[in-house]
Design a protein around this motif. Structure first.
Motif, mmCIF file in Angstrom:
data_model
loop_
_atom_site.group_PDB
_atom_site.id
_atom_site.type_symbol
_atom_site.label_atom_id
_atom_site.label_comp_id
_atom_site.label_asym_id
_atom_site.label_seq_id
_atom_site.Cartn_x
_atom_site.Cartn_y
_atom_site.Cartn_z
ATOM 1 N N ARG A 64 32.768 28.572 -17.309
ATOM 2 C CA ARG A 64 33.665 28.447 -18.459
ATOM 3 C C ARG A 64 33.741 29.751 -19.240
ATOM 4 O O ARG A 64 34.822 30.190 -19.649
ATOM 5 N N LEU A 65 32.587 30.390 -19.433
ATOM 6 C CA LEU A 65 32.585 31.657 -20.146
ATOM 7 C C LEU A 65 33.341 32.729 -19.372
ATOM 8 O O LEU A 65 34.088 33.526 -19.952
ATOM 9 N N ARG A 66 33.157 32.747 -18.060
ATOM 10 C CA ARG A 66 33.814 33.778 -17.255
ATOM 11 C C ARG A 66 35.333 33.611 -17.284
ATOM 12 O O ARG A 66 36.074 34.585 -17.457
ATOM 13 N N SER A 67 35.813 32.385 -17.117
ATOM 14 C CA SER A 67 37.263 32.164 -17.119
ATOM 15 C C SER A 67 37.865 32.406 -18.492
ATOM 16 O O SER A 67 38.935 33.027 -18.623
ATOM 17 N N ARG A 68 37.190 31.932 -19.542
ATOM 18 C CA ARG A 68 37.698 32.144 -20.894
ATOM 19 C C ARG A 68 37.701 33.620 -21.270
ATOM 20 O O ARG A 68 38.662 34.131 -21.856
ATOM 21 N N LEU A 69 36.610 34.307 -20.938
ATOM 22 C CA LEU A 69 36.525 35.714 -21.295
ATOM 23 C C LEU A 69 37.573 36.538 -20.558
ATOM 24 O O LEU A 69 38.170 37.464 -21.130
ATOM 25 N N THR A 70 37.837 36.204 -19.316
ATOM 26 C CA THR A 70 38.827 36.957 -18.553
ATOM 27 C C THR A 70 40.218 36.829 -19.161
ATOM 28 O O THR A 70 40.947 37.816 -19.329
ATOM 29 N N SER A 71 40.611 35.609 -19.496
ATOM 30 C CA SER A 71 41.953 35.395 -20.055
ATOM 31 C C SER A 71 42.083 35.956 -21.462
ATOM 32 O O SER A 71 43.095 36.579 -21.809
ATOM 33 N N MET A 72 41.056 35.768 -22.292
ATOM 34 C CA MET A 72 41.136 36.246 -23.674
ATOM 35 C C MET A 72 41.041 37.763 -23.747
ATOM 36 O O MET A 72 41.712 38.398 -24.564
ATOM 37 N N ALA A 73 40.232 38.381 -22.884
ATOM 38 C CA ALA A 73 40.127 39.837 -22.884
ATOM 39 C C ALA A 73 41.408 40.482 -22.384
ATOM 40 O O ALA A 73 41.787 41.565 -22.847
ATOM 41 N N ASP A 74 42.088 39.825 -21.449
ATOM 42 C CA ASP A 74 43.353 40.374 -20.960
ATOM 43 C C ASP A 74 44.395 40.412 -22.073
ATOM 44 O O ASP A 74 45.186 41.357 -22.165
ATOM 45 N N ALA A 75 44.393 39.395 -22.922
ATOM 46 C CA ALA A 75 45.344 39.388 -24.032
ATOM 47 C C ALA A 75 45.026 40.461 -25.065
ATOM 48 O O ALA A 75 45.924 40.953 -25.756
ATOM 49 N N CYS A 76 43.749 40.852 -25.161
ATOM 50 C CA CYS A 76 43.352 41.881 -26.122
ATOM 51 C C CYS A 76 43.374 43.283 -25.536
ATOM 52 O O CYS A 76 43.076 44.242 -26.258
ATOM 53 N N GLY A 77 43.685 43.416 -24.246
ATOM 54 C CA GLY A 77 43.695 44.729 -23.631
ATOM 55 C C GLY A 77 42.318 45.288 -23.341
ATOM 56 O O GLY A 77 42.131 46.512 -23.330
ATOM 57 N N ILE A 78 41.342 44.426 -23.104
ATOM 58 C CA ILE A 78 39.964 44.832 -22.825
ATOM 59 C C ILE A 78 39.639 44.500 -21.379
ATOM 60 O O ILE A 78 39.952 43.396 -20.904
ATOM 61 N N THR A 79 39.000 45.417 -20.693
ATOM 62 C CA THR A 79 38.635 45.237 -19.298
ATOM 63 C C THR A 79 37.266 44.583 -19.202
ATOM 64 O O THR A 79 36.342 44.944 -19.941
ATOM 65 N N VAL A 80 37.133 43.621 -18.299
ATOM 66 C CA VAL A 80 35.868 42.935 -18.057
ATOM 67 C C VAL A 80 35.293 43.453 -16.741
ATOM 68 O O VAL A 80 35.950 43.407 -15.708
ATOM 69 N N ILE A 81 34.052 43.926 -16.783
ATOM 70 C CA ILE A 81 33.370 44.467 -15.617
ATOM 71 C C ILE A 81 32.232 43.520 -15.259
ATOM 72 O O ILE A 81 31.350 43.267 -16.084
ATOM 73 N N ALA A 82 32.257 42.978 -14.048
ATOM 74 C CA ALA A 82 31.203 42.078 -13.566
ATOM 75 C C ALA A 82 30.200 42.897 -12.764
ATOM 76 O O ALA A 82 30.576 43.622 -11.841
ATOM 77 N N VAL A 83 28.919 42.784 -13.105
ATOM 78 C CA VAL A 83 27.867 43.559 -12.452
ATOM 79 C C VAL A 83 26.899 42.607 -11.764
ATOM 80 O O VAL A 83 26.883 41.393 -12.011
ATOM 81 N N ASP A 84 26.076 43.175 -10.913
ATOM 82 C CA ASP A 84 25.066 42.413 -10.196
ATOM 83 C C ASP A 84 23.984 41.960 -11.177
ATOM 84 O O ASP A 84 23.414 42.779 -11.909
ATOM 85 N N PRO A 85 23.656 40.661 -11.235
ATOM 86 C CA PRO A 85 22.672 40.193 -12.225
ATOM 87 C C PRO A 85 21.221 40.371 -11.805
ATOM 88 O O PRO A 85 20.320 39.925 -12.519
ATOM 89 N N ALA A 86 20.948 41.012 -10.679
ATOM 90 C CA ALA A 86 19.580 41.085 -10.173
ATOM 91 C C ALA A 86 18.696 41.924 -11.102
ATOM 92 O O ALA A 86 18.995 43.094 -11.373
ATOM 93 N N TYR A 87 17.630 41.319 -11.602
ATOM 94 C CA TYR A 87 16.560 41.980 -12.357
ATOM 95 C C TYR A 87 17.034 42.639 -13.648
ATOM 96 O O TYR A 87 16.361 43.526 -14.170
ATOM 97 N N THR A 88 18.155 42.239 -14.188
ATOM 98 C CA THR A 88 18.594 42.851 -15.440
ATOM 99 C C THR A 88 17.679 42.471 -16.604
ATOM 100 O O THR A 88 17.349 43.319 -17.439
ATOM 101 N N SER A 89 17.269 41.224 -16.666
ATOM 102 C CA SER A 89 16.379 40.799 -17.755
ATOM 103 C C SER A 89 14.994 41.410 -17.599
ATOM 104 O O SER A 89 14.383 41.873 -18.577
ATOM 105 N N ARG A 90 14.467 41.439 -16.393
ATOM 106 C CA ARG A 90 13.115 41.957 -16.175
ATOM 107 C C ARG A 90 13.059 43.464 -16.409
ATOM 108 O O ARG A 90 12.179 43.964 -17.119
ATOM 109 N N TRP A 91 13.969 44.198 -15.819
ATOM 110 C CA TRP A 91 13.947 45.650 -15.979
ATOM 111 C C TRP A 91 14.362 46.070 -17.377
ATOM 112 O O TRP A 91 13.880 47.084 -17.897
#
Length: 480
Positions: free
Chosen positions: A339-366
């Motif tokens: 839900r967050l991904r779909s909402r953020l994609t549509s709302m960011a497109d209307a605001c002219g902001i690019t959404v970049i999806a990154v690999d979630p591996a070890y982001t919290s730990r590192w």
């Protein structure tokens, strides 16, 4: 019966437009139930495969990071063997329904249906429940048609908000406007994206409408929707020209931090909470409110890119994967990733902001390992989620998550700590393991090792063959 067949059967009784509208609503509901059925079968197959694999291992066998081991006790092994039989029965039933094309659809929702059997807990009575149950069927919808007046011939809304409905032939006697149309009292007003809707209506572009009744508020609502063309792809360098905002998604809030072009945290972290309890409308409103605040903050900072994790817990939140970790399963299930991904994609497109999806591996730990302590102070406590947001933003920019290395010590010993020199960003293979350097790495090399291991005579070592030869010193001359 196919959708086209049902539409042709219903067309003589009403009209082609109303037949398509009525049959499309039921067809969409059936398609959604069919997709849910296939997903349910996939989850059952995954659970059965996991239980079978763990039952085949000895009791108490340890697992690995990628695969769990055996069950801890004989009692747990017995309970899981019983559960295996239950899941196999459910899978057989679901497969039989899928092959026969049978799906379970509840018009109004399963939760409202179960409320009928728990009226006292829901603090309502049968009459109020019956009113809500019938109101769930009081709706009509019609797809838009480009080129028609105001973008829709069945449900027409003028730019001034006047609504008119094209009645079918059996209901033509109820028309109160020319050409068999019915104009209800009141006018429609769109507070959200009203100017965009007015522009489409004036240009006769397709707009779909849905009319439904809200029992609790006692109001009729008109919902307009249209298809937005896909936004053109923006080069990554242009999107990251003014930095990026890393966002860490959690079960109850969004942790965000702005990073400059060099990957350094700028300013203070921000947190956007939301509450996912209550009805579906309340949860959706909470998500939209949090994303709206995030996008407004990004616009105020002048940032044109938001980095998020590409999370997907569709097949990762089953009981068989996490075992006894019930609280963790509830935490993962409560995260509205899709839900967050779909909402953020549509709302960011209307605001002219690019959404970049990154690999979630070890982001919290590192992030916690390399950024939580350096960004904390006596007056500010950096959380693990804030550090994860920094890691996500740096990964989107192409920087390593590790911080910049410390300068070299004043001498080569380890008195100032171990060296942590990193390769530059332009060095190929900088994230790969260090290459093996041939030869010994310590001063004490065992026999048979080293560059000169084959020539022991040329080295001053114990065990040299020259030390075992018999030799005699010549007498010194006493006279010339």
């Amino acid at each position: 019966m196919s959708w086209a067949t049902r539409k042709r059967v219903l067309t003589p009784l009403s009209s082609s437009r109303w037949a398509g509208s009525l049959t499309k609503a039921t067809h969409d509901q059936w398609a959604l139930a069919r997709r849910s059925q296939l997903a349910h079968i996939g989850q059952l197959e995954a659970g059965i495969g996991m239980i079978r694999d763990r039952l085949s291992q000895p009791v108490g066998a340890k697992g690995t990071r990628k695969a769990p081991g055996g069950y801890r006790s004989k009692h747990e092994w017995f309970v899981k063997s019983r559960r295996l039989g239950v899941l196999e029965d459910r899978l057989a039933t679901a497969r039989a329904d899928g092959e026969a094309g049978i799906v379970r659809v509840v018009r109004g929702g399963k939760r409202l249906l179960h409320t009928r059997h728990h009226l006292q807990a829901a603090q309502t009575d049968e009459a109020r429940w019956r009113e809500r149950w019938e109101a769930e069927r009081w709706f009509c919808q019609a797809d838009g048609e480009s080129g028609k007046r105001f973008g829709n011939e069945t449900i027409r809304v003028a730019p001034d908000g006047e609504v008119s409905i094209k009645l079918p032939a059996p209901l033509a006697a109820l028309a109160n406007a020319p050409r068999g149309r019915y104009v209800p009292l009141g006018r429609a007003r769109f507070a959200h994206r009203g100017s965009e809707w007015a522009g489409r209506v004036e240009a006769d572009r397709a707009v779909a409408y849905r009319i439904h009744y809200d029992v609790q508020r006692g109001r009729w609502y008109l919902t307009a929707s249209w298809q937005i063309p896909p936004a053109p792809a923006v080069p990554l360098t242009a999107a990251l020209a003014n930095g990026v905002i890393g966002v860490d998604m959690n079960a109850d809030h969004l942790a965000a931090w702005r990073l400059d072009t060099h990957g350094n945290p700028d300013g203070r972290p921000r947190r956007f909470p939301y509450d996912l309890t209550g009805s579906t409308a309340h949860r959706d409103a909470q998500v939209r409110h949090a994303l709206t605040r995030l996008l407004h903050w990004a616009q105020a900072q002048g940032v044109h890119a938001i980095a998020v994790e590409d999370l997907d817990f569709t097949t990762e939140k089953t009981r068989e994967k996490y075992g006894r970790k019930r609280r963790f399963r509830q935490l993962v299930s409560g995260m509205p990733t899709s839900r967050l991904r779909s909402r953020l994609t549509s709302m960011a497109d209307a605001c002219g902001i690019t959404v970049i999806a990154v690999d979630p591996a070890y982001t919290s730990r590192w992030g916690a390992q390399h950024w939580q302590k350096p960004l904390s102070s006596q007056t500010r406590k950096t959380t693990r989620h804030d550090a994860a947001a920094v890691a996500i933003g740096r990964r989107a920019q192409g920087h390593p998550i590790r911080r910049r290395t410390a300068p070299p010590p004043h001498h080569r010993s380890d008195g100032a700590g171990h060296r942590t020199v990193q390769a530059g960003p332009d060095v190929p293979g900088r994230e790969e393991p260090r290459r093996r350097v041939p030869g010994p790495r310590t001063r004490s090399v065992p026999p048979g090792r080293g560059a000169n291991a084959g020539d022991q005579r040329s080295q001053d070592r114990s065990g040299n063959a020259a030390e075992h030869e018999s030799w005699r010193q010549d007498p010194l001359p006493l006279s010339p």
